[in-house]
Scaffold this motif. Structure first.
Motif, PDB file in Angstrom:
ATOM      1  N   LEU A  52       0.934  -1.368   0.115  1.00  0.00           N
ATOM      2  CA  LEU A  52      -0.141   0.310  -0.256  1.00  0.00           C
ATOM      3  C   LEU A  52       0.805   1.515  -0.086  1.00  0.00           C
ATOM      4  N   ASP A  53       2.057   1.312   0.912  1.00  0.00           N
ATOM      5  CA  ASP A  53       2.604   2.423   1.215  1.00  0.00           C
ATOM      6  C   ASP A  53       3.705   3.341  -0.145  1.00  0.00           C
ATOM      7  N   SER A  54       4.225   1.213  -0.991  1.00  0.00           N
ATOM      8  CA  SER A  54       4.273   1.614  -2.535  1.00  0.00           C
ATOM      9  C   SER A  54       3.266   2.487  -3.525  1.00  0.00           C
ATOM     10  N   VAL A  55       2.152   1.219  -3.886  1.00  0.00           N
ATOM     11  CA  VAL A  55       1.637   2.496  -4.628  1.00  0.00           C
ATOM     12  C   VAL A  55       0.846   3.822  -4.222  1.00  0.00           C
ATOM     13  N   ARG A  56       1.194   3.951  -3.082  1.00  0.00           N
ATOM     14  CA  ARG A  56       0.730   5.475  -2.760  1.00  0.00           C
ATOM     15  C   ARG A  56       2.275   6.480  -3.258  1.00  0.00           C
ATOM     16  N   SER A  57       3.295   5.901  -3.113  1.00  0.00           N
ATOM     17  CA  SER A  57       4.344   6.294  -3.455  1.00  0.00           C
ATOM     18  C   SER A  57       3.704   6.460  -5.495  1.00  0.00           C
ATOM     19  N   ASP A  58       4.454   5.706  -5.469  1.00  0.00           N
ATOM     20  CA  ASP A  58       3.772   5.300  -7.257  1.00  0.00           C
ATOM     21  C   ASP A  58       2.605   6.648  -7.792  1.00  0.00           C
ATOM     22  N   ILE A  59       1.357   6.333  -7.113  1.00  0.00           N
ATOM     23  CA  ILE A  59       0.033   7.524  -7.539  1.00  0.00           C
ATOM     24  C   ILE A  59      -0.598   8.277  -6.617  1.00  0.00           C
ATOM     25  N   ALA A  60      -0.270   8.552  -5.345  1.00  0.00           N
ATOM     26  CA  ALA A  60      -0.847   9.617  -4.739  1.00  0.00           C
ATOM     27  C   ALA A  60       0.143  11.033  -4.932  1.00  0.00           C
ATOM     28  N   ILE A  61      -0.141  11.752  -4.542  1.00  0.00           N
ATOM     29  CA  ILE A  61       0.357  13.431  -4.796  1.00  0.00           C
ATOM     30  C   ILE A  61       0.115  14.297  -3.637  1.00  0.00           C
ATOM     31  N   MET A  62      -0.091  13.579  -2.176  1.00  0.00           N
ATOM     32  CA  MET A  62      -0.529  14.164  -0.866  1.00  0.00           C
ATOM     33  C   MET A  62       0.331  12.782   0.246  1.00  0.00           C
ATOM     34  N   ASP A  63       1.346  13.281   0.677  1.00  0.00           N
ATOM     35  CA  ASP A  63       1.487  12.102   1.522  1.00  0.00           C
ATOM     36  C   ASP A  63       0.164  11.506   3.249  1.00  0.00           C
ATOM     37  N   THR A  64       0.352  10.384   2.949  1.00  0.00           N
ATOM     38  CA  THR A  64      -0.621  10.271   4.110  1.00  0.00           C
ATOM     39  C   THR A  64       0.284   9.743   5.090  1.00  0.00           C
ATOM     40  N   PRO A  65      -0.155   9.891   6.718  1.00  0.00           N
ATOM     41  CA  PRO A  65       0.227   9.505   7.772  1.00  0.00           C
ATOM     42  C   PRO A  65       0.744   8.140   7.690  1.00  0.00           C
ATOM     43  N   ASP A  66       1.790   7.991   8.395  1.00  0.00           N
ATOM     44  CA  ASP A  66       2.235   6.630   8.646  1.00  0.00           C
ATOM     45  C   ASP A  66       1.096   5.369   9.421  1.00  0.00           C
ATOM     46  N   TYR A  67       1.143   6.086  10.344  1.00  0.00           N
ATOM     47  CA  TYR A  67      -0.444   5.763  10.980  1.00  0.00           C
ATOM     48  C   TYR A  67      -1.509   4.739  10.050  1.00  0.00           C
ATOM     49  N   ASN A  68      -2.261   5.307   9.263  1.00  0.00           N
ATOM     50  CA  ASN A  68      -3.190   4.960   8.552  1.00  0.00           C
ATOM     51  C   ASN A  68      -3.224   4.090   7.955  1.00  0.00           C
ATOM     52  N   ARG A  69      -3.977   3.372   8.837  1.00  0.00           N
ATOM     53  CA  ARG A  69      -4.503   1.824   8.115  1.00  0.00           C
ATOM     54  C   ARG A  69      -5.941   1.484   7.443  1.00  0.00           C
ATOM     55  N   PHE A  70      -6.100   2.507   6.290  1.00  0.00           N
ATOM     56  CA  PHE A  70      -6.824   2.105   5.020  1.00  0.00           C
ATOM     57  C   PHE A  70      -7.209   0.432   4.914  1.00  0.00           C
ATOM     58  N   ALA A  71      -6.200  -0.428   4.571  1.00  0.00           N
ATOM     59  CA  ALA A  71      -6.306  -2.127   4.371  1.00  0.00           C
ATOM     60  C   ALA A  71      -7.040  -2.641   5.508  1.00  0.00           C
ATOM     61  N   ASN A  72      -6.929  -1.994   6.625  1.00  0.00           N
ATOM     62  CA  ASN A  72      -8.102  -2.680   7.589  1.00  0.00           C
ATOM     63  C   ASN A  72      -9.453  -2.724   7.813  1.00  0.00           C
ATOM     64  N   GLY A  73      -9.375  -1.858   7.022  1.00  0.00           N
ATOM     65  CA  GLY A  73     -10.950  -1.525   6.541  1.00  0.00           C
ATOM     66  C   GLY A  73     -11.820  -1.689   5.315  1.00  0.00           C
ATOM     67  N   PHE A  74     -10.950  -2.181   4.584  1.00  0.00           N
ATOM     68  CA  PHE A  74     -11.458  -2.521   2.804  1.00  0.00           C
ATOM     69  C   PHE A  74     -12.113  -3.759   3.078  1.00  0.00           C
ATOM     70  N   SER A  75     -13.289  -3.396   2.866  1.00  0.00           N
ATOM     71  CA  SER A  75     -14.033  -4.211   3.230  1.00  0.00           C
ATOM     72  C   SER A  75     -14.490  -5.008   1.874  1.00  0.00           C
ATOM     73  N   HIS A  76     -14.511  -4.167   1.030  1.00  0.00           N
ATOM     74  CA  HIS A  76     -14.676  -4.445   0.082  1.00  0.00           C
ATOM     75  C   HIS A  76     -14.004  -5.423  -0.955  1.00  0.00           C
ATOM     76  N   ILE A  77     -12.838  -5.508  -0.550  1.00  0.00           N
ATOM     77  CA  ILE A  77     -11.912  -6.726  -0.861  1.00  0.00           C
ATOM     78  C   ILE A  77     -11.533  -8.134  -0.197  1.00  0.00           C
ATOM     79  N   PHE A  78     -11.797  -7.344   1.311  1.00  0.00           N
ATOM     80  CA  PHE A  78     -11.726  -8.490   2.600  1.00  0.00           C
ATOM     81  C   PHE A  78     -13.105  -9.335   2.814  1.00  0.00           C
ATOM     82  N   ALA A  79     -14.149  -8.992   2.350  1.00  0.00           N
ATOM     83  CA  ALA A  79     -15.296  -8.853   2.973  1.00  0.00           C
ATOM     84  C   ALA A  79     -16.807  -8.872   2.021  1.00  0.00           C
ATOM     85  N   GLY A  80     -15.605  -8.398   1.083  1.00  0.00           N
ATOM     86  CA  GLY A  80     -17.019  -8.521  -0.250  1.00  0.00           C
ATOM     87  C   GLY A  80     -16.324  -9.457  -1.042  1.00  0.00           C
TER      88      GLY A  80
END
Length: 741
Positions: A625-653
């Motif tokens: 996720l950090d690598s993808v953000r480095s490639d794609i995002a243009i705004m920094d994301t805090p290190d503590y951001n754990r968006f993936a842990n709530g990504f229900s679409h792919i882990f529970a959908g």
């Protein structure tokens, strides 16, 4: 009050106690298993086992009759499990959740048995091998047979017995883990409460304060029930008592309008660390809500399943049933689109940064984005979501939505009124509901033929999963031998701001878009003319095309004529004024570059973690996720951001290695809508063509065929780039200007 057709086969939600549903689900599985037990092996020609050598061959006619009978038997399971799954999403409590999870392994075992059942699979082979018989079948039946064989192959029907057993165990564990993942997110979301001080309320709107006050009342009731506060302590609290939560309407209200930057950061931190190692909440059993280990285990099991079936990784397996041909094609599509969006996204970010300085924010952070974006809208476009909210009362939006689809498709929607204040004189006119907020509607064709029915459950509440979705609960289906037919019925669910202070629910335009999106899904389900359940409505539609009708429907909520039909001030009744309409339309592509990059970030992350071999553990997931953000995002994301842990679409959908589908389908929907732009957005001839070539045929033909039947050519990205506000001249130098295959 009109009589309800028995073909709607509506649910009596008063008779859906967990014990009743447990009996019904178990009996349905047992009956289906009994049919499979009695389904004898047959000869199919080559590659026949010793057991099958003694069996007599059967005709293709008999093989099809057996398949049709099995489909009919499974209606009972579709219904009982569908009700339980639905209630677990909209009315979750300990009893429903416990039963849902208790039955998951049994359901998974049954599903695996069906997918690996040789006598059943051979009946499909008999039909396919009889080319003359196959050719005379209706297209929907042929397509259903084709997809069923593909499903058998992806269920391990060709695996040796030992590997079939391993496959079954994987399937069972995956279903349980996905359910736990979803539970953890719901519990983490609803466990968080933050009582606010008066100085934290600055900037919040009247509707936002009403939401916080309503959350405060729920907080007091909860604390009193649990004994955390005494009645005297409750009475001593301020009135109204404002409490922030992570439920989406409340969260958005704070993040968009709260002047207190520290409060926004606090709430942001809580939201993006849900169900992670930073989340200290526990469930009712005292267990951690951290999804980290679950995520790694899910990826591990998915890779094992894929490799058992001969795929290099799970992404390859996922794409085998989609329009896109390969991981490389999807990755190229996403990265090329990112290239198109980045120049606009950088302009978006610069605009936010410049405005942020006016509010003494020199280092724009994610918890500032929505707040500053709202300031830009107000200054640049003279547009505030709160100012236009009174112009979109939910009853008016719904009436306007129904008027739009009537003009497009010649269909009429009628509510089956069933208010608590009414006297219901006949069981044939009453509609049972799972909550008082729920409403039921019937859909009629131009000749007054009943097409189906749907429920709206649109407001946020405790015990309800976040987000918005359409559940195609009951498909159009006919079984001539049993003289049985059912009309399509679906649930359309949202989490909008409820009615407050004696006023109806007032929607932001974003919520209007969400309603139109889900209704597009609903029309896909309801307007099908296919009576083979497996390919009726949304069933059998490739996952990366299923969002086409929903995203397509959003366009009418952006059109001036459409907005005129859905807007009316809640107090004065006046339509949205021209200056606000002009501002709304001018702001359509506001921040579209950054929003596109955000979607691509999610999609690329999803694709890469499922394509990575060897399988990633939690550390690897976060690193990707950090690598993808480095490639794609243009705004920094805090290190503590754990968006993936709530990504229900792919882990529970159902979106694992398929989240790209939103952008893929957006390309299709933009190109489809461009035909209306060319010939009139309310052109009934074009509307009927879309209905007949896309909505009516469901999954009975490949999505690519359906699209080309409507558009008269392959899909082009030009309309997507134009609708997104990206400069068309940039498109000519990238592969995205080619057609979608």
């Amino acid at each position: 009050m009109p009589t309800l057709s028995p073909d709607l086969r509506l649910v009596d939600f008063a008779d859906t106690a967990p014990s009743t549903l447990q009996t019904e689900v178990t009996a349905a599985i047992d009956n289906a298993n009994l049919f499979l037990d009695q389904l004898v092996a047959i000869k199919t020609g080559d590659n026949v086992s010793a057991e099958q050598m003694s069996a007599e061959p059967i005709s293709a006619e008999q093989a099809l009759a057996d398949i049709i009978e099995f489909d009919y038997i499974n209606l009972a399971l579709d219904r009982s499990w569908g009700i339980l799954s639905h209630l677990n999403s909209v009315m979750s409590n300990d009893d429903i959740r416990h039963l849902h999870h208790e039955l998951l392994p049994k359901l998974s075992a049954y599903g695996t048995r069906v997918g690996q059942h040789q006598p059943l699979f051979m009946r499909y082979q008999v039909i396919v091998n009889d080319t003359a018989f196959l050719a005379q079948l209706e297209p929907a039946r042929r397509r259903a047979i084709e997809l069923a064989i593909q499903s058998f192959e992806l269920s391990g029907v060709a695996l040796p017995k030992a590997e079939q057993d391993k496959f079954a165990a994987i399937q069972s564990e995956l279903s349980t883990l996905s359910a736990i993942f979803s539970d953890n997110i719901l519990d983490a979301t609803q466990s968080y409460t933050l009582p606010l001080k008066p100085e934290q309320l600055a900037g919040l709107t009247e509707s936002g304060l009403a939401l916080l006050a309503d959350a405060g009342e729920q907080y007091k009731a909860h604390e009193l029930e649990n004994g955390a506060l005494t009645p005297a302590e409750i009475d001593a609290l301020p009135q109204p008592y404002y409490v922030a939560t992570l439920n989406i309407p409340v969260y958005i209200a704070v993040m968009t309008y709260a002047d207190n930057r520290e409060l926004r950061e606090t709430l942001y931190h809580a939201y993006v660390t849900r169900a992670s190692e930073f989340d200290t909440h526990t469930n009712a059993k005292g267990e951690s809500l951290n999804n980290a280990n679950i995520m790694g285990k899910i990826l591990q099991l998915r890779e094992q399943k894929a490799q058992l079936l001969g795929f290099a990784n799970y992404a390859e397996m996922s794409l085998s049933t989609k329009m896109a041909d390969s991981v490389a094609e999807v990755e190229t599509f996403l990265r090329s689109l990112a290239t198109q969006a980045t120049p606009t996204a950088k302009q978006d970010l610069a605009q936010l940064q410049d405005t942020a300085k006016e509010y003494d924010i020199s280092d724009l952070q994610p918890w500032d984005s929505a707040y500053i974006a709202e300031k830009v809208k107000q200054s640049k476009f003279s547009l505030s979501q709160e100012e236009i909210r009174p112009y979109f009362p939910l009853p008016k939006v719904i009436d306007g939505l129904f008027a739009i689809v009537k003009r497009l498709y010649g269909i009429t929607v009628r509510e089956q009124h069933n208010r608590d204040t009414e006297v219901v004189t006949s069981q044939h006119t009453a509609v049972s509901r799972w909550h008082d907020d729920v409403r039921f509607y019937q859909l009629f064709d131009a000749n007054n033929t009943l097409l189906g029915g749907f429920y709206f459950d649109l407001f946020a509440r405790n015990g309800k999963r976040g987000g918005a979705w359409m559940s195609g609960f009951q498909s159009r289906y006919v079984h001539d031998e049993q003289d049985y037919q059912q009309l399509p019925v679906c649930f359309m669910v949202g989490n909008f701001t409820p009615a407050l202070d004696g006023k109806p629910s007032l929607l932001t335009h974003d919520e209007v878009i969400t309603l139109f999106h889900e209704f597009g899904h609903g029309l896909h389900h309801l307007l099908t003319q296919v009576t083979v359940g497996d390919v009726a409505g949304v069933n059998g539609v490739e996952w990366d095309a299923v969002e086409l009708p929903s995203q397509f429907m959003e366009n009418w909520a952006w059109d001036a004529e459409g907005i005129a039909l859905i807007s009316s001030h809640v107090e004065t009744g006046e339509p949205l004024p021209k200056d606000k309409l002009d501002a709304l339309l001018a702001a359509k592509n506001f921040q579209s570059g950054m929003q596109t990059l955000r979607q691509i970030e999610f999609a690329l992350f999803d694709l890469l973690i499922h394509a990575h071999t060897p399988v990633l553990d939690y550390t690897g997931i976060i690193a990707t996720l950090d690598s993808v953000r480095s490639d794609i995002a243009i705004m920094d994301t805090p290190d503590y951001n754990r968006f993936a842990n709530g990504f229900s679409h792919i882990f529970a959908g159902g979106y694992a290695a398929g989240y790209y589908s939103y952008k893929w389908a957006e390309l299709l929907s933009a190109d489809a809508f461009s035909k209306f732009e060319e010939e009139g957005i309310f052109n009934p001839i074009i509307g009927n063509a879309f209905r007949e070539t896309i909505l009516a045929v469901g999954g009975s033909l490949p999505a690519k065929t359906n699209f080309e039947n409507f558009r008269g050519r392959s899909a082009s990205i030009d309309a997507l780039l134009r609708h997104s506000g990206f400069h068309h001249e940039q498109a000519t130098n990238t592969s995205l200007n080619s057609k979608v295959s």
